[in-house]
Design an enzyme around this catalytic site. Sequence first.
Site, PDB file in Angstrom:
ATOM      1  N   ASP A  82       2.178   0.909   5.440  1.00 48.89           N
ATOM      2  CA  ASP A  82       1.624   2.121   5.945  1.00 48.89           C
ATOM      3  C   ASP A  82       0.200   2.174   6.539  1.00 48.89           C
ATOM      4  O   ASP A  82      -0.580   1.437   5.872  1.00 48.89           O
ATOM      5  CB  ASP A  82       1.920   3.221   4.795  1.00 48.89           C
ATOM      6  CG  ASP A  82       3.250   3.484   4.643  1.00 48.89           C
ATOM      7  OD1 ASP A  82       4.119   2.917   5.047  1.00 48.89           O
ATOM      8  OD2 ASP A  82       3.464   4.641   3.782  1.00 48.89           O
ATOM      9  N   HIS A 236       0.545  -1.355   2.124  1.00 47.13           N
ATOM     10  CA  HIS A 236      -0.404  -0.738   3.052  1.00 47.13           C
ATOM     11  C   HIS A 236      -0.899  -2.000   3.696  1.00 47.13           C
ATOM     12  O   HIS A 236      -1.786  -2.532   3.351  1.00 47.13           O
ATOM     13  CB  HIS A 236      -1.315   0.139   2.507  1.00 47.13           C
ATOM     14  CG  HIS A 236      -0.668   1.315   1.939  1.00 47.13           C
ATOM     15  ND1 HIS A 236       0.136   1.248   0.669  1.00 47.13           N
ATOM     16  CD2 HIS A 236      -0.652   2.764   2.402  1.00 47.13           C
ATOM     17  CE1 HIS A 236       0.349   2.621   0.271  1.00 47.13           C
ATOM     18  NE2 HIS A 236       0.174   3.390   1.547  1.00 47.13           N
TER      19      HIS A 236
END
Length: 337
Positions: A82, A236
């Site tokens: 993400d 991430h």
Amino acid sequence: MALNVEAQLQGNYPPLDTPPPPVASWTALVDQTKLPNAPIRPPGTPCSPTDEFCVWSCTTCTRPNIDFSFCPNKGDWALTYDDGPTNNTLKVLDALNARGLKATFFAIGSRVVESPQILKQVVDAGHQVGVHTWSHTALTSQTTEEVIAEIKWTEMAIKQAVGLTPKWFRAPQGDMDDRVRGILGQLGYKIAFWNHDTFDWESNSDPTFDLNWIPANFTIWVQNTTATTGFASLEHDAFNKSSSMAETAMDIVLKANFKPQSVAVCTGDKQPYVENVTLLPSNINGQNNTSTGTSTAGQNNGTATKTSANKSSKSDASTAEKNLFLGIVCVLTMMIF
């Protein structure tokens, strides 16, 4: 991987990292009379004792008809990343490509405008791209018009950057309720959650976060051989520290004989974009299956011709669970390392 530095995405885009303005033609795409009457939840709103509207950020409630939390087939593992694209995305991309793996990247619109060439490299390598809003704002705190704008501005930026329109979405912090689900459903999206959270985003701001927790988590997770389904992990690619551990995590998953895939592939989704594109599976040990479809992503590469505790730990319950979990991980980490 050499970065081909180009100017940021051209066009009349809103200011970065702030909720973008609604657009009447986009708002009109959603019939608001059909949306569940879930109340707007400003930041800090306590969770209701009864979860009438399936608020994931309070109870990790999901709706199987639209929500994804794990790969349905035992042995599959969805790798998801993400908050990119950023320069740190390239480290993750290099590691994936070197192993013949495919993953899903949920992109923030503001980052796409800044680094469209990096997102193009992700798509050209055959990975999936999904929408992760424009400003990374908690969606249940926004009006319906604002939620639609977060989605559509990001969708437009991705389309301009890579020529594709995603049909998969991930909410910032997993913040989701039935009203937001209704919006996404009417706009043609499926929703991606996860069932294994590394909490690696904390490494960007918490000096006490131990990066060894990330491989320790994966080492624990891969030992679950009794699960009847696959898994989906959240990492991430936006941050330097967290992205530096992605390679180690991949190797732990591979060593345990799991099959890392994109969300689209592990769910059997043959059309993860509006455009007629089919994504190929990972090419582990050079054993890639032949894909069907008019157009196949990643054709110019050697491989082939986008429930866990709450990421933002908003509820007291999930915070307590997280602290207990991290404590266990600390002990195991000291034993392992």
